[in-house]
Design an enzyme around this catalytic site. Sequence first.
Site, PDB file in Angstrom:
ATOM      1  N   ARG A   9     -22.939  93.710 -75.655  1.00 24.52           N
ATOM      2  CA  ARG A   9     -21.980  94.778 -75.938  1.00 24.52           C
ATOM      3  C   ARG A   9     -20.590  94.444 -75.410  1.00 24.52           C
ATOM      4  O   ARG A   9     -19.584  94.801 -76.006  1.00 24.52           O
ATOM      5  CB  ARG A   9     -22.461  96.082 -75.293  1.00 24.52           C
ATOM      6  CG  ARG A   9     -21.590  97.272 -75.605  1.00 24.52           C
ATOM      7  CD  ARG A   9     -21.857  98.430 -74.664  1.00 24.52           C
ATOM      8  NE  ARG A   9     -23.163  99.031 -74.868  1.00 24.52           N
ATOM      9  CZ  ARG A   9     -23.758  99.803 -73.965  1.00 24.52           C
ATOM     10  NH1 ARG A   9     -23.170 100.051 -72.817  1.00 24.52           N
ATOM     11  NH2 ARG A   9     -24.939 100.319 -74.195  1.00 24.52           N
ATOM     12  N   CYS A  59     -40.155 106.375 -65.085  1.00 21.38           N
ATOM     13  CA  CYS A  59     -39.273 107.471 -64.707  1.00 21.38           C
ATOM     14  C   CYS A  59     -39.156 108.462 -65.859  1.00 21.38           C
ATOM     15  O   CYS A  59     -39.010 108.058 -67.016  1.00 21.38           O
ATOM     16  CB  CYS A  59     -37.891 106.942 -64.358  1.00 21.38           C
ATOM     17  SG  CYS A  59     -37.937 105.735 -63.036  1.00 21.38           S
ATOM     18  N   ARG A  84     -20.611  89.523 -70.703  1.00 20.96           N
ATOM     19  CA  ARG A  84     -21.938  89.684 -70.125  1.00 20.96           C
ATOM     20  C   ARG A  84     -22.930  90.187 -71.167  1.00 20.96           C
ATOM     21  O   ARG A  84     -22.546  90.877 -72.105  1.00 20.96           O
ATOM     22  CB  ARG A  84     -21.928  90.588 -68.893  1.00 20.96           C
ATOM     23  CG  ARG A  84     -21.245  91.919 -69.083  1.00 20.96           C
ATOM     24  CD  ARG A  84     -20.496  92.272 -67.789  1.00 20.96           C
ATOM     25  NE  ARG A  84     -20.053  93.655 -67.764  1.00 20.96           N
ATOM     26  CZ  ARG A  84     -18.898  94.076 -68.273  1.00 20.96           C
ATOM     27  NH1 ARG A  84     -18.097  93.226 -68.914  1.00 20.96           N
ATOM     28  NH2 ARG A  84     -18.560  95.342 -68.181  1.00 20.96           N
ATOM     29  N   ASP A  89     -27.805 109.690 -69.547  1.00 19.94           N
ATOM     30  CA  ASP A  89     -27.650 109.365 -70.969  1.00 19.94           C
ATOM     31  C   ASP A  89     -28.415 110.388 -71.806  1.00 19.94           C
ATOM     32  O   ASP A  89     -29.502 110.813 -71.417  1.00 19.94           O
ATOM     33  CB  ASP A  89     -28.191 107.957 -71.253  1.00 19.94           C
ATOM     34  CG  ASP A  89     -27.367 106.877 -70.580  1.00 19.94           C
ATOM     35  OD1 ASP A  89     -26.128 107.032 -70.536  1.00 19.94           O
ATOM     36  OD2 ASP A  89     -27.956 105.890 -70.099  1.00 19.94           O
ATOM     37  N   ARG A 118     -34.375 104.144 -71.663  1.00 21.20           N
ATOM     38  CA  ARG A 118     -34.962 103.182 -72.600  1.00 21.20           C
ATOM     39  C   ARG A 118     -36.451 103.485 -72.756  1.00 21.20           C
ATOM     40  O   ARG A 118     -37.281 102.595 -72.839  1.00 21.20           O
ATOM     41  CB  ARG A 118     -34.725 101.754 -72.110  1.00 21.20           C
ATOM     42  CG  ARG A 118     -34.101 100.864 -73.169  1.00 21.20           C
ATOM     43  CD  ARG A 118     -33.829  99.475 -72.622  1.00 21.20           C
ATOM     44  NE  ARG A 118     -32.420  99.245 -72.410  1.00 21.20           N
ATOM     45  CZ  ARG A 118     -31.934  98.539 -71.396  1.00 21.20           C
ATOM     46  NH1 ARG A 118     -32.736  98.005 -70.491  1.00 21.20           N
ATOM     47  NH2 ARG A 118     -30.641  98.369 -71.280  1.00 21.20           N
ATOM     48  N   CYS A 142     -35.858 108.048 -67.905  1.00 27.05           N
ATOM     49  CA  CYS A 142     -35.569 106.708 -68.453  1.00 27.05           C
ATOM     50  C   CYS A 142     -34.783 106.788 -69.758  1.00 27.05           C
ATOM     51  O   CYS A 142     -35.149 107.516 -70.667  1.00 27.05           O
ATOM     52  CB  CYS A 142     -36.873 105.954 -68.695  1.00 27.05           C
ATOM     53  SG  CYS A 142     -36.601 104.290 -69.357  1.00 27.05           S
ATOM     54  N   LYS A 187     -19.393 101.792 -71.079  1.00 27.29           N
ATOM     55  CA  LYS A 187     -19.256 102.653 -69.913  1.00 27.29           C
ATOM     56  C   LYS A 187     -17.818 103.133 -69.747  1.00 27.29           C
ATOM     57  O   LYS A 187     -16.885 102.374 -69.962  1.00 27.29           O
ATOM     58  CB  LYS A 187     -19.690 101.883 -68.660  1.00 27.29           C
ATOM     59  CG  LYS A 187     -21.167 101.532 -68.657  1.00 27.29           C
ATOM     60  CD  LYS A 187     -21.528 100.732 -67.407  1.00 27.29           C
ATOM     61  CE  LYS A 187     -22.997 100.392 -67.390  1.00 27.29           C
ATOM     62  NZ  LYS A 187     -23.370  99.393 -68.423  1.00 27.29           N
TER      63      LYS A 187
HETATM   64  C1  LIG Z   1     -24.191  98.516 -68.323  1.00 28.15           C
HETATM   65  C2  LIG Z   1     -24.218  97.341 -69.174  1.00 28.15           C
HETATM   66  C3  LIG Z   1     -23.710  96.111 -68.727  1.00 28.15           C
HETATM   67  C4  LIG Z   1     -23.160  95.913 -67.339  1.00 28.15           C
HETATM   68  O1  LIG Z   1     -21.996  96.636 -67.118  1.00 28.15           O
HETATM   69  P1  LIG Z   1     -21.254  96.524 -65.710  1.00 28.15           P
HETATM   70  O2  LIG Z   1     -20.176  97.550 -65.763  1.00 28.15           O
HETATM   71  O3  LIG Z   1     -20.738  95.114 -65.616  1.00 28.15           O
HETATM   72  O4  LIG Z   1     -22.282  96.769 -64.662  1.00 28.15           O
HETATM   73  C5  LIG Z   1     -23.730  95.052 -69.598  1.00 28.15           C
HETATM   74  N1  LIG Z   1     -24.218  95.168 -70.836  1.00 28.15           N
HETATM   75  C6  LIG Z   1     -24.712  96.330 -71.305  1.00 28.15           C
HETATM   76  C7  LIG Z   1     -25.228  96.386 -72.682  1.00 28.15           C
HETATM   77  C8  LIG Z   1     -24.740  97.454 -70.480  1.00 28.15           C
HETATM   78  O5  LIG Z   1     -25.239  98.597 -70.940  1.00 28.15           O
END
Ligand SMILES: *Cc1c(COP(=O)(O)O)cnc(C)c1O
Length: 382
Positions: A116, A133, A120, A296, A138, A136, A340
């Site tokens: 996304r 949980c 990362r 969420d 997911r 959850c 986020k």
């Molecule tokens: C939360 C998330 C991350 C990591 O986000 P950070 O703000 O770096 O902790 C990476 N990829 C996805 C799809 C996420 O939902």
Amino acid sequence: MHDQAPIPPSSPQTALEDVETAQGWRWQMAHRVCTLAQMEPHLTLSGSERSGFSAPGLPVVAVTPYYLSLMDPTDARCPIRQQALPHPDDVQRGVGERTDPLGERERTPVPGLIHRYPDRAVLLVAADCPVRCRHCNRRRRDPGELIGGDAGLEEAVRYLQGAPQVREVILSGGDPLTLDDAALERICGRLRSVRHIEVLRVHTRAPVTCPMRVTDDLARVLAAAGPLYVVTQFNHPREVTPEAAAACARLVDAGLPMANQSVLLRGVNSDDAILAALCRALVRIRVRPYYLFQLDPVVGSERFRTPVAAGIELVSGMRGRISGLSIPTFALDAPGGFGKVALASPAIVSTAPGLVRVRTWRGEVASYPDTGDSDLTCPPWP
Ligand SMILES: *Cc1c(COP(=O)(O)O)cnc(C)c1O
């Protein structure tokens, strides 16, 4: 699988050190409490917990004997119980709730890999968790969304090799620590073979729900794949037990920095004193509070939902009152896969040339001599 009555680890007849006993993680996984009949001997169940078990389409119930031992046996409002015991509303679709609230399926270029953000990616490496949980996000647990075996891992690695902007890979699931050390070593090793991946993360609730999973051997395996951050999810100070603290110490002492992502849960931790106690306890065990998440909007989670404004107030109210090291960022993950969003109460009262007025942690208004020079040039680097 669950033919043997589960025995909480605190009971005297199980105070043994052997890994095949309650002190071992495989024992904990094999003796999880999953059904009404298994739960009944341990807790005085409320009417809604009881009827929760028979709700059609209920997401799986599973509780390690360890996590069960943290529960108040008579009070259904117990914050541990609420996170793990079923409720008929677990299958009710609340307003705006979705099965895939973060739109992860659309961000999945190869099975089990969510990409996304540019730098990362998330790898879904395991289907199960020690404790299921109730909150959850997911909970859909679609096995088609996991990396499938070694061939699937190779497909994900090939994708990552072709994505040089990815610097960080997050192992998630399910809980990656339901895999054994050898499997984790193999996955981390394959990721390490990708030159541009600089940092790994393991996102796991095992330190909270099954701290015996965190063995010295596991810490060694993860540390060998470092730099690797372990991100966990403590939601209540009652979860910060000596066992959980020892699990975190094994990781941190091995050179694995730890962070915590809590979920704000109404009636569990939606209270400034509870959150402050939690965040302070985390810093004491060297786990840095990282995020506090707005829940969420996943199907069946409405009973835990708090107003967004309440979360902003709870976290913004921590500033100045408790150590900055103890304060997480309050964030919501925008439904539909937008990512986020960090939320805080606005601190700027007014801006004028040469002057910014800000609201302090005590609510006073202070002035800062702003500069009009917006040339931000630095010497070239690297
Ligand atoms: C939360 C998330 C991350 C990591 O986000 P950070 O703000 O770096 O902790 C990476 N990829 C996805 C799809 C996420 O939902």
